[in-house]
Design a protein around this motif. Sequence first.
Motif, PDB file in Angstrom:
ATOM      1  N   SER A   1       0.828  -1.214   0.000  1.00 13.27           N
ATOM      2  CA  SER A   1       0.000   0.000   0.000  1.00 13.27           C
ATOM      3  C   SER A   1       0.858   1.258   0.000  1.00 13.27           C
ATOM      4  O   SER A   1       0.575   2.216  -0.726  1.00 13.27           O
ATOM      5  N   SER A   2       1.914   1.266   0.817  1.00  9.99           N
ATOM      6  CA  SER A   2       2.722   2.481   0.921  1.00  9.99           C
ATOM      7  C   SER A   2       3.506   2.717  -0.376  1.00  9.99           C
ATOM      8  O   SER A   2       3.641   3.852  -0.826  1.00  9.99           O
ATOM      9  N   LEU A   3       3.987   1.645  -1.004  1.00 10.36           N
ATOM     10  CA  LEU A   3       4.765   1.812  -2.241  1.00 10.36           C
ATOM     11  C   LEU A   3       3.908   2.327  -3.395  1.00 10.36           C
ATOM     12  O   LEU A   3       4.412   3.001  -4.281  1.00 10.36           O
ATOM     13  N   VAL A   4       2.615   1.979  -3.394  1.00 11.25           N
ATOM     14  CA  VAL A   4       1.762   2.390  -4.515  1.00 11.25           C
ATOM     15  C   VAL A   4       0.911   3.617  -4.176  1.00 11.25           C
ATOM     16  O   VAL A   4       0.110   4.045  -5.007  1.00 11.25           O
ATOM     17  N   SER A   5       1.113   4.180  -2.982  1.00  5.57           N
ATOM     18  CA  SER A   5       0.189   5.242  -2.551  1.00  5.57           C
ATOM     19  C   SER A   5       0.214   6.444  -3.497  1.00  5.57           C
ATOM     20  O   SER A   5      -0.804   7.111  -3.692  1.00  5.57           O
ATOM     21  N   GLY A   6       1.380   6.709  -4.101  1.00  3.67           N
ATOM     22  CA  GLY A   6       1.481   7.837  -5.019  1.00  3.67           C
ATOM     23  C   GLY A   6       0.674   7.663  -6.299  1.00  3.67           C
ATOM     24  O   GLY A   6       0.454   8.623  -7.040  1.00  3.67           O
ATOM     25  N   ASP A   7       0.243   6.436  -6.568  1.00  3.66           N
ATOM     26  CA  ASP A   7      -0.546   6.175  -7.786  1.00  3.66           C
ATOM     27  C   ASP A   7      -1.996   6.637  -7.623  1.00  3.66           C
ATOM     28  O   ASP A   7      -2.730   6.708  -8.609  1.00  3.66           O
ATOM     29  N   ASN A   8      -2.361   6.930  -6.361  1.00  8.12           N
ATOM     30  CA  ASN A   8      -3.705   7.458  -6.075  1.00  8.12           C
ATOM     31  C   ASN A   8      -4.849   6.575  -6.567  1.00  8.12           C
ATOM     32  O   ASN A   8      -5.831   7.061  -7.132  1.00  8.12           O
ATOM     33  N   ALA A   9      -4.718   5.292  -6.328  1.00  9.81           N
ATOM     34  CA  ALA A   9      -5.821   4.381  -6.665  1.00  9.81           C
ATOM     35  C   ALA A   9      -7.005   4.641  -5.745  1.00  9.81           C
ATOM     36  O   ALA A   9      -6.836   5.153  -4.633  1.00  9.81           O
ATOM     37  N   ASP A  10      -8.190   4.307  -6.219  1.00  8.23           N
ATOM     38  CA  ASP A  10      -9.356   4.270  -5.340  1.00  8.23           C
ATOM     39  C   ASP A  10      -9.278   2.978  -4.545  1.00  8.23           C
ATOM     40  O   ASP A  10      -9.202   1.890  -5.129  1.00  8.23           O
ATOM     41  N   ILE A  11      -9.301   3.113  -3.218  1.00  7.60           N
ATOM     42  CA  ILE A  11      -9.123   1.940  -2.366  1.00  7.60           C
ATOM     43  C   ILE A  11     -10.482   1.405  -1.943  1.00  7.60           C
ATOM     44  O   ILE A  11     -11.339   2.160  -1.472  1.00  7.60           O
ATOM     45  N   VAL A  12     -10.694   0.115  -2.126  1.00  8.04           N
ATOM     46  CA  VAL A  12     -11.944  -0.500  -1.680  1.00  8.04           C
ATOM     47  C   VAL A  12     -11.606  -1.928  -1.237  1.00  8.04           C
ATOM     48  O   VAL A  12     -10.651  -2.539  -1.726  1.00  8.04           O
ATOM     49  N   ARG A  13     -12.347  -2.412  -0.256  1.00  5.82           N
ATOM     50  CA  ARG A  13     -12.080  -3.760   0.261  1.00  5.82           C
ATOM     51  C   ARG A  13     -13.361  -4.572   0.192  1.00  5.82           C
ATOM     52  O   ARG A  13     -14.433  -4.070   0.554  1.00  5.82           O
ATOM     53  N   PHE A  14     -13.247  -5.824  -0.261  1.00  4.57           N
ATOM     54  CA  PHE A  14     -14.407  -6.694  -0.373  1.00  4.57           C
ATOM     55  C   PHE A  14     -14.266  -7.901   0.543  1.00  4.57           C
ATOM     56  O   PHE A  14     -13.162  -8.352   0.818  1.00  4.57           O
ATOM     57  N   PRO A  15     -15.409  -8.441   0.978  1.00  2.97           N
ATOM     58  CA  PRO A  15     -15.374  -9.675   1.774  1.00  2.97           C
ATOM     59  C   PRO A  15     -14.987 -10.850   0.873  1.00  2.97           C
ATOM     60  O   PRO A  15     -14.861 -10.678  -0.346  1.00  2.97           O
ATOM     61  N   PRO A  16     -14.809 -12.034   1.436  1.00  4.58           N
ATOM     62  CA  PRO A  16     -14.350 -13.173   0.615  1.00  4.58           C
ATOM     63  C   PRO A  16     -15.431 -13.795  -0.256  1.00  4.58           C
ATOM     64  O   PRO A  16     -15.173 -14.847  -0.849  1.00  4.58           O
ATOM     65  N   VAL A  17     -16.607 -13.202  -0.338  1.00  8.70           N
ATOM     66  CA  VAL A  17     -17.660 -13.742  -1.205  1.00  8.70           C
ATOM     67  C   VAL A  17     -18.067 -12.720  -2.262  1.00  8.70           C
ATOM     68  O   VAL A  17     -17.980 -11.510  -2.045  1.00  8.70           O
ATOM     69  N   LEU A  18     -18.519 -13.248  -3.396  1.00  6.56           N
ATOM     70  CA  LEU A  18     -18.807 -12.464  -4.600  1.00  6.56           C
ATOM     71  C   LEU A  18     -20.209 -12.803  -5.085  1.00  6.56           C
ATOM     72  O   LEU A  18     -20.616 -13.972  -5.055  1.00  6.56           O
ATOM     73  N   ASN A  19     -20.937 -11.802  -5.554  1.00  5.73           N
ATOM     74  CA  ASN A  19     -22.256 -11.985  -6.172  1.00  5.73           C
ATOM     75  C   ASN A  19     -22.159 -13.046  -7.289  1.00  5.73           C
ATOM     76  O   ASN A  19     -21.346 -12.937  -8.192  1.00  5.73           O
ATOM     77  N   ARG A  20     -23.000 -14.054  -7.218  1.00  5.86           N
ATOM     78  CA  ARG A  20     -22.919 -15.162  -8.175  1.00  5.86           C
ATOM     79  C   ARG A  20     -23.211 -14.721  -9.611  1.00  5.86           C
ATOM     80  O   ARG A  20     -22.607 -15.245 -10.556  1.00  5.86           O
ATOM     81  N   THR A  21     -24.103 -13.757  -9.789  1.00  4.62           N
ATOM     82  CA  THR A  21     -24.369 -13.301 -11.163  1.00  4.62           C
ATOM     83  C   THR A  21     -23.142 -12.572 -11.727  1.00  4.62           C
ATOM     84  O   THR A  21     -22.864 -12.661 -12.927  1.00  4.62           O
ATOM     85  N   HIS A  22     -22.390 -11.864 -10.876  1.00  2.25           N
ATOM     86  CA  HIS A  22     -21.156 -11.223 -11.342  1.00  2.25           C
ATOM     87  C   HIS A  22     -20.118 -12.275 -11.721  1.00  2.25           C
ATOM     88  O   HIS A  22     -19.385 -12.128 -12.698  1.00  2.25           O
ATOM     89  N   PHE A  23     -20.075 -13.322 -10.915  1.00  2.00           N
ATOM     90  CA  PHE A  23     -19.164 -14.434 -11.184  1.00  2.00           C
ATOM     91  C   PHE A  23     -19.486 -15.077 -12.528  1.00  2.00           C
ATOM     92  O   PHE A  23     -18.595 -15.331 -13.350  1.00  2.00           O
ATOM     93  N   GLU A  24     -20.782 -15.302 -12.785  1.00  2.00           N
ATOM     94  CA  GLU A  24     -21.181 -15.908 -14.056  1.00  2.00           C
ATOM     95  C   GLU A  24     -20.828 -14.999 -15.225  1.00  2.00           C
ATOM     96  O   GLU A  24     -20.323 -15.443 -16.257  1.00  2.00           O
ATOM     97  N   ARG A  25     -21.069 -13.706 -15.024  1.00  2.98           N
ATOM     98  CA  ARG A  25     -20.815 -12.742 -16.100  1.00  2.98           C
ATOM     99  C   ARG A  25     -19.319 -12.625 -16.410  1.00  2.98           C
ATOM    100  O   ARG A  25     -18.921 -12.296 -17.538  1.00  2.98           O
ATOM    101  N   SER A  26     -18.483 -12.887 -15.412  1.00  4.99           N
ATOM    102  CA  SER A  26     -17.031 -12.700 -15.573  1.00  4.99           C
ATOM    103  C   SER A  26     -16.383 -13.695 -16.520  1.00  4.99           C
ATOM    104  O   SER A  26     -15.288 -13.465 -17.013  1.00  4.99           O
ATOM    105  N   GLY A  27     -17.045 -14.846 -16.730  1.00  4.71           N
ATOM    106  CA  GLY A  27     -16.436 -15.881 -17.562  1.00  4.71           C
ATOM    107  C   GLY A  27     -15.573 -16.871 -16.791  1.00  4.71           C
ATOM    108  O   GLY A  27     -15.007 -17.798 -17.368  1.00  4.71           O
TER     109      GLY A  27
END
Lengths: 308, 308
Positions: A51-77
């Motif tokens: 995180s500290s090494l990439v902080s200058g890149d100014n990414a939008d930071i977001v954190r997700f739990p270990p589970v994913l919406n199944r329809t998104h999973f299907e759509r992803s391929g």
Amino acid sequence: MLAIDRDGTPATAFRAEVIERGLLTATGVAGVYGRSDLFEDTVTRIDRWVSSLVSGDNADIVRFPPVLNRTHFERSGYLDSFPHLAGTVHAFAGSERAHREVLESAQQSGDWSAAFPATAVVLTPAACYPVYPMLADAALPPQGRLIDVMSYCFRHEPSDDLARMQSFRMHEQVRAGNEESVIAWRERWVPRAEAFTAALGLDGRVELASDPFFGRGGTMLAVNQRDRRLKLEIVVPIASEERPTPIISLNYHEDHFGTAFGIVTADGRPAHTSCVGFGLERMALALFRRHGFDRPAWPAAVRRELGL
Amino acid sequence: MLAIDRDGTPATAFRAEVIERGLLTATGVAGVYGRSDLFEDTVTRIDRWVSSLVSGDNADIVRFPPVLNRTHFERSGYLDSFPHLAGTVHAFAGSERAHREVLESAQQSGDWSAAFPATAVVLTPAACYPVYPMLADAALPPQGRLIDVMSYCFRHEPSDDLARMQSFRMHEQVRAGNEESVIAWRERWVPRAEAFTAALGLDGRVELASDPFFGRGGTMLAVNQRDRRLKLEIVVPIASEERPTPIISLNYHEDHFGTAFGIVTADGRPAHTSCVGFGLERMALALFRRHGFDRPAWPAAVRRELGL
């Protein structure tokens, strides 16, 4: 460097020492481990260091739990390419009678899984998978987007190789934009990832790689992936010197996710995407293997990087 | 205190503001959210704060991934009492032909779950569940054991109540020992948990509680649990003032896990166990609700506690 690196059966010896010292504790399921305070602290420090090494890149930071919406999973391929690695989450939806049958089955070490139909979620297969739905069916800003994620991921590949866990954490930077900017971003990351690896005192090298696609068609997909140089990895010795393990993965997806999720560039074309992923448990294992189990004795420069 | 607390529909208003400000982002599945940098940082600080407050207790610290050995899950009795909340992990184990059928089914929004039999793991239902197998089929030292865990947990209870997530983190202290010492440990934790809550400027109170046991028999189990004062909770307003939400749970299991896992005391009796669990996302939500969305404007004493 540990002496056990050189004796011909390093994987077994390293694994035995990690377990014996309690850095990881077996749970009875291959690839699922408890983490000691020391191991977890090392993982946390690596995560914060990334995180500290990439902080200058100014990414939008977001954190997700270990589970994913199944329809998104299907759509992803993912289900098309890696059905054998996916973990889907199921739950009981029966009567009290069905419940009694499940308990009887469990008592007899039976298979009660038929009473558990699929829920609306699956286990997250890679940290970047929740990012594409965030951007779905919309146009990117002219400069594209850069998102920083970290989460537990799951891959159904039971293995005794400590570096091939079923449940592990991945810290990723995900870039979405037009073709040129995304390719350039990934190219700039190659020497950067090498420098990150060197800063931790690890002997890394860049390798052309491919994903473990399913079935006969998968072989062709893997060849194509190599031909198009879509997947690069920084590999370092963990389980063995001869077959080093990827600790950083640099993937260019072309417009796969852009098309699948309807993500378009500011000028209306399917977005291209790329991600750079850091395998946190693997990096921790690589550090213990390279610098030894006595963390206070790690090289001063490495300790400084990790705030030790 | 936010003005929206008092208008009669606070849950809806608070939820709307949390989502509008992007603290949590919807994923299309009830109870599964992305976390903003600010929200995640708050959760991390609460987690570290809990660790620092209990550090003098000298617990053995161990961290587990969000999945649990299925045989340990079966042995725990969770399937008996809470089949409706459990999440089991399934994976594909079929041929290329079966794979094509799965893809066709997914294309038609069909149910392809029958092609995914259960794996060797389930989702961790509470952070303490991997602890009992660690101690299984062995005698405790004379003074018993104290273990500190934190992990993502899963409960299949889709809800629009932000404080009732399907995937969330719990930090727990788990005590195992003889009856007297375990009861005394839990009793000492009651005022301590109240003091923790007060230190964060939250209006907590202790309540006698019961678990949401399955089925008709479950009602009796819940009555028994209350009669025996096995479950206490510190509740604070999150979704509403009238029905405050538990943020800390103090559970005495008698010898349930000791018997289920063959954990015995130094003098050979079934061990008693107790756990105190901190709901990290709930604590973060309670703080934002109590002190407002502008974290730098939180009371100085609360910011000091969290190192802000």
